[in-house]
Each structure stands twice: as C-alpha cells, then as structure tokens.
Scaffold this active site. Sequence first.
Site, PDB file in Angstrom:
ATOM      1  N   GLU A 287       0.865  -1.189   0.000  1.00  0.00           N
ATOM      2  CA  GLU A 287       0.000   0.000   0.000  1.00  0.00           C
ATOM      3  C   GLU A 287       0.893   1.227   0.000  1.00  0.00           C
ATOM      4  OE1 GLU A 287      -3.090   0.040  -0.746  1.00  0.00           O
ATOM      5  OE2 GLU A 287      -3.010  -2.132  -0.888  1.00  0.00           O
ATOM      6  N   CYS A 321      -1.845   9.087   3.978  1.00  0.00           N
ATOM      7  CA  CYS A 321      -1.894   8.713   2.568  1.00  0.00           C
ATOM      8  C   CYS A 321      -3.247   9.100   1.975  1.00  0.00           C
ATOM      9  CB  CYS A 321      -1.668   7.221   2.419  1.00  0.00           C
ATOM     10  SG  CYS A 321      -2.690   6.273   3.543  1.00  0.00           S
TER      11      CYS A 321
HETATM   12  P1  NAD Z   1       9.009   4.918   3.048  1.00  0.00           P
HETATM   13  O1  NAD Z   1       8.733   4.202   1.789  1.00  0.00           O
HETATM   14  O2  NAD Z   1      10.123   5.870   3.085  1.00  0.00           O
HETATM   15  O3  NAD Z   1       9.286   3.884   4.228  1.00  0.00           O
HETATM   16  C1  NAD Z   1       8.345   2.879   4.572  1.00  0.00           C
HETATM   17  C2  NAD Z   1       9.094   1.714   5.186  1.00  0.00           C
HETATM   18  O4  NAD Z   1       9.904   1.130   4.193  1.00  0.00           O
HETATM   19  C3  NAD Z   1       9.999   2.092   6.346  1.00  0.00           C
HETATM   20  O5  NAD Z   1       9.907   1.116   7.356  1.00  0.00           O
HETATM   21  C4  NAD Z   1      11.379   2.058   5.692  1.00  0.00           C
HETATM   22  O6  NAD Z   1      12.399   1.781   6.608  1.00  0.00           O
HETATM   23  C5  NAD Z   1      11.208   0.926   4.721  1.00  0.00           C
HETATM   24  N1  NAD Z   1      12.176   0.898   3.609  1.00  0.00           N
HETATM   25  C6  NAD Z   1      12.852   1.926   3.038  1.00  0.00           C
HETATM   26  N2  NAD Z   1      13.645   1.476   2.046  1.00  0.00           N
HETATM   27  C7  NAD Z   1      13.441   0.143   1.967  1.00  0.00           C
HETATM   28  C8  NAD Z   1      13.958  -0.887   1.129  1.00  0.00           C
HETATM   29  N3  NAD Z   1      14.845  -0.662   0.154  1.00  0.00           N
HETATM   30  N4  NAD Z   1      13.523  -2.151   1.338  1.00  0.00           N
HETATM   31  C9  NAD Z   1      12.617  -2.428   2.290  1.00  0.00           C
HETATM   32  N5  NAD Z   1      12.110  -1.489   3.115  1.00  0.00           N
HETATM   33  C10 NAD Z   1      12.518  -0.227   2.959  1.00  0.00           C
HETATM   34  O7  NAD Z   1       7.627   5.617   3.470  1.00  0.00           O
HETATM   35  P2  NAD Z   1       7.352   6.526   4.757  1.00  0.00           P
HETATM   36  O8  NAD Z   1       7.955   7.866   4.552  1.00  0.00           O
HETATM   37  O9  NAD Z   1       7.675   5.775   5.986  1.00  0.00           O
HETATM   38  O10 NAD Z   1       5.768   6.639   4.711  1.00  0.00           O
HETATM   39  C11 NAD Z   1       5.085   7.611   3.988  1.00  0.00           C
HETATM   40  C12 NAD Z   1       4.506   7.007   2.735  1.00  0.00           C
HETATM   41  O11 NAD Z   1       3.638   5.932   3.066  1.00  0.00           O
HETATM   42  C13 NAD Z   1       3.664   7.975   1.923  1.00  0.00           C
HETATM   43  O12 NAD Z   1       3.953   7.826   0.567  1.00  0.00           O
HETATM   44  C14 NAD Z   1       2.226   7.511   2.242  1.00  0.00           C
HETATM   45  O13 NAD Z   1       1.290   7.866   1.254  1.00  0.00           O
HETATM   46  C15 NAD Z   1       2.414   6.048   2.361  1.00  0.00           C
HETATM   47  N6  NAD Z   1       1.336   5.425   3.130  1.00  0.00           N
HETATM   48  C16 NAD Z   1       0.422   4.673   2.457  1.00  0.00           C
HETATM   49  C17 NAD Z   1      -0.636   4.091   3.148  1.00  0.00           C
HETATM   50  C18 NAD Z   1      -1.653   3.258   2.438  1.00  0.00           C
HETATM   51  O14 NAD Z   1      -2.424   2.549   3.087  1.00  0.00           O
HETATM   52  N7  NAD Z   1      -1.719   3.291   1.115  1.00  0.00           N
HETATM   53  C19 NAD Z   1      -0.747   4.289   4.524  1.00  0.00           C
HETATM   54  C20 NAD Z   1       0.218   5.058   5.169  1.00  0.00           C
HETATM   55  C21 NAD Z   1       1.261   5.612   4.463  1.00  0.00           C
END
Ligand code: NAD
Length: 516
Positions: A287, A321
């Site tokens: 997501e 989000c």
């Molecule tokens: P992010 O993608 O920077 O990080 C999310 C997670 O991924 C963190 O735990 C991070 O450590 C991990 N991560 C980073 N690089 C990785 C890799 N190479 N491999 C595996 N894991 C890795 O996102 P964020 O800044 O934490 O969250 C904000 C984003 O999340 C926004 O884009 C928001 O829209 C989205 N979001 C979506 C939903 C939904 O239900 N669609 C809900 C909440 C947030």
Amino acid sequence: MGLIPYKNEVYLDWSEDKNVESMRAALKDVGSRLGRSYPAIIGSKRVETNGEIVSVNPANPSQVVGRTASATEREANMALDTATGAFEHWSRTSPEARARILLRASAIMKRRRFELLAWEAYEGGKPWAEADAQVAEAIDFLEYYAREMLRLGDGVEIYSIPGEESRYTYQPMGVGVIIAPWNFPTAILTGMSSAAIVAGNTIIMKPSEFTPVIGAVVAEIFEEAGLPEGVLNFLPGYGSEVGDYLVEDARTRFISFTGSMKTGLRINELAARQIENQRWVKRVIAEMGGKDAMVIDESADLDSAAADIVKSAYGYSGQKCSAASRAILHADVYDEVLDKVVEKAKDLKIGDPESADVNVGPVISEPQFEKVAGYVDVGKQEGERVLGEDPGDPQSGYFISPTIFEVERDATVAREEIFGPVLSVIKASDFDEALRVANDSPYGLTGGVYSKNRDHLERARREFKAGNVYFNRSITGALVGVQPFGGFGMSGTDSKAGGPDYLPLHMLARTVVERF
Ligand code: NAD
C-alpha cells in the site's frame, strides 16, 4: 468462540475532564521514561546491535524519545532463521488460539490506551484526537482480524459435484516481512502484523526508523498477550540497510509493505527475482502513496465542503496517505469555497502536541521538513500562495503552517505527493472537467465529491479512479470493518486493509476433493 459482534472502538471524549487528566498523567509518566534503549527481539533473545537509531521528538528535536537497535544483515539473518523455525509450531496452532492472542493484545491496548497516546504525541508528533483515532484503529484491527480468522478458520463454502466432496480451506504461508511507515506507527504496524500472525504466519516486524520506540511498545504488547517466542521478531532498522536483504532472502514467503511508491516498487521488483533455493513466488502486499482529490460542484453545501476539505487536508499535518492534497472547485463556487477554506484553516492551532488544544503538530522529521519546505518554494513559483508562511528553523521543531496554493492542474505541487500540510486548489469549468482532473493521476487512493446532484454522484460512483471514494464527507479516517482501505494504480495492490478480502492475502487457499 462466543464473541460479541464486532464494533468500532469509541473515540475518547476530550470534553470530559477525566480524559484530559488521564492524558496529562500519561504524558508525565511517559515523559519520565524518555531516552531509554530498546533492543531487537529475536525469538527468546533481546539482541543489541553495534549501531543504534536515535528517535527524537519532532516538536522538540533536542529531546530523545528513545534509542533502539539498528539491525544489520546479521540480525536480519537471525530473525529469518528464528521465524522459519517458529513457523512449524505456530502454523499448526488452531485459528481460535491464534485469535485469542489478538483479543488479549486488544485488551492490553485498551488498558494502556493513554500511555500509547502519549508515545504517539512524543514520537509521532500527533495531536491528542489524532493519536486516539489511531490507537482505536489498532484495537479495531485486532478485534476485526480475530473475528475474520474465526470466520475463515474452516474454509468457505464452495459447490461439490454429485458423488464428491470439495473443500476449500486456507492455510498459513510462511515467514512474512512486515515493513511499516511512520505515519500510523501504532495502527498500521499492529494491523499488518496481526493479520499476518492470526493467519498462522511468523513475522519479522520492521517499524519505520522514525517511530521505532512505538514499534517496541507494540512488540511488547504482543509478547504480553502471550504470543509464543519467534512468532513476532522485532527488528528495528533502516530500510536502506536491512530492507533489501529481508526482501530478497529465499526464506521470505511474503512481504507486507506500507509506505512510499518508490520503496513499494523497489520491493515489488526485488521480490519478483528468483534466487537460489527459492521455492515459491513471493507475494507482495503493498500500500503506497496518494495524491487525493476532493471535487466540489456548484450544488454542494459549501460550508460543510470547506470544513471537510480543511479536516482532510490538515489532519496530522497532511501526513496521511488519504489526505486531501487537491481541491478541485467548480468555477461558479470557486471563490466562495476558497475563502471559506482559508478562513477555517486560519483557525487551526499549530504547536507541540503535548498541549490539549493543538490541531496541527510538526511534520515527522528533518528530511520530511526539508522536503515539504522544498515543495512550498516550488508552489510559490507555480501559483499564488493564499495561506501559509515560509517554514522557520527546524531546530525549534519541524513545524510547517497550513499552506494553500492556487495552481493549474499540471503544477508540480498538484501532481506529486508532498505528504505535508500543503493543499493545491484547482479551478474546473464543469463537473466533467473536475472528474477528469481528479482522475488524471498515477495514484488512486482516496477521493471525494461534494454535491447534491444525483447524476454527478452516480457518475463519480462509477468513474472516480480511487480505491476509497467518499461523498459529502471528509476523505480520511477509514474505519476498520466499515471502510476497507486500499488504493488503485500506483497507490498499491488494493489490499483493502480492514476488509473481508484482507486475511486471505496472507494465506494459501487449498482445494481438496474426495470421490466417494
Ligand atoms: P518509506 O517508503 O520511506 O518507508 C516505509 C518503510 O519502508 C519504512 O519502514 C522504511 O524503513 C522501509 N524501507 C525503506 N527502504 C526500503 C527498502 N529498500 N527495502 C525495504 N524497506 C525499505 O515511506 P514513509 O515515509 O515511511 O511513509 C510515507 C509514505 O507511506 C507515503 O507515501 C504515504 O502515502 C504512504 N502510506 C500509504 C498508506 C496506504 O495505506 N496506502 C498508509 C500510510 C502511508
């Protein structure tokens, strides 16, 4: 199992003095425990790492909320081994016994509710009501998925042909890697983890590096609820350091991810590659981001529309989000709606969420502050800023005031996910055009229409390209079991968390046929 029917957890009423007093007491209590260290938890072991993650209060970055382990490949490898071993036993534990652990975790969260809210205020920068909605959502996930597992425990009805019995049941998959964002550090982490666990899988739970202490508290709650060792392995770490390793490893069966589009697509790509010893096609539940729009037509109730735009755009500083980041207004009502939105947004109180009356807290981190500040600069060049000030010094808190730009639909600020308190307002000459602009995005998470015109609502019901579409209300705050949540397009795999299709994503469906 004789359970009462599912219903959503009721939010706390902040007009009641006893709730305000309990919150103040919790802030004091949690405030006296800031700065502690939290190791990784792998099986029965508390595991220290060479490096650490230092988590700070976004409203006051000099205050350290806690220090956690920072996992490397070594700890990731240990966690994968442990989860693989624990799967043998946990996958054979009955669905009822698994569900009971979730119900107990829910009861613990209810008892520790104010403490959880206080952690949200300190580490997540969440105002009280936002924090409460989120902890209530975590409780809802536990209650809902426990009941969902009981519903699915014996499989579901299918047809049989004469002389044969066909059975269709679900079985656990294996080791799941749970990768969570920081914006709903209790709810999303709890929701993704509990679904995977109750379905009989073992997990590696990786919270965001910006909210690892809340991750540790959630892990501790599952432990207190009696989850056997090795079923949940708590692995705080930087995505850039352990993410790829966890995703690529042959022991990983599935990845449940919530976060940005960029990371989600990378995970999807890495998970698709077959590596040595791999015996399955990894499943990715992802997501991702959004650029969510609210369309206001000429027939709408303009006061309610303006109030709900403000609520949807600035709740948790726009870091949802589902947040409204585009308001598409019919030309006939454009000026009036914009004036009302500006007036209402001016009433929002910005500040440290330790205070009861704050509506808009800080953004989560310095990188996020810099990113949003960068978009504010871009927006100033692209359109007219009708609300908002230039961001100040981040060292005194990562505060960004609610901002509104009047822009053309193809402006950068109207296209890219900003994830901060920045709203782009766009004019449309008729409903057709408004819907076209709303749909003209690679994302498709939430969307809304304010209208009293039945034809417009029915058209949007069919054509609005979003996983969650809301009419004549705000577009954030999806309720578990009531508004299953997940996006189309680049917003993700449409997994619909909190809905009836969610648990089967974490299981293998088995068909067994016997001829008599
Ligand atoms: P992010 O993608 O920077 O990080 C999310 C997670 O991924 C963190 O735990 C991070 O450590 C991990 N991560 C980073 N690089 C990785 C890799 N190479 N491999 C595996 N894991 C890795 O996102 P964020 O800044 O934490 O969250 C904000 C984003 O999340 C926004 O884009 C928001 O829209 C989205 N979001 C979506 C939903 C939904 O239900 N669609 C809900 C909440 C947030």
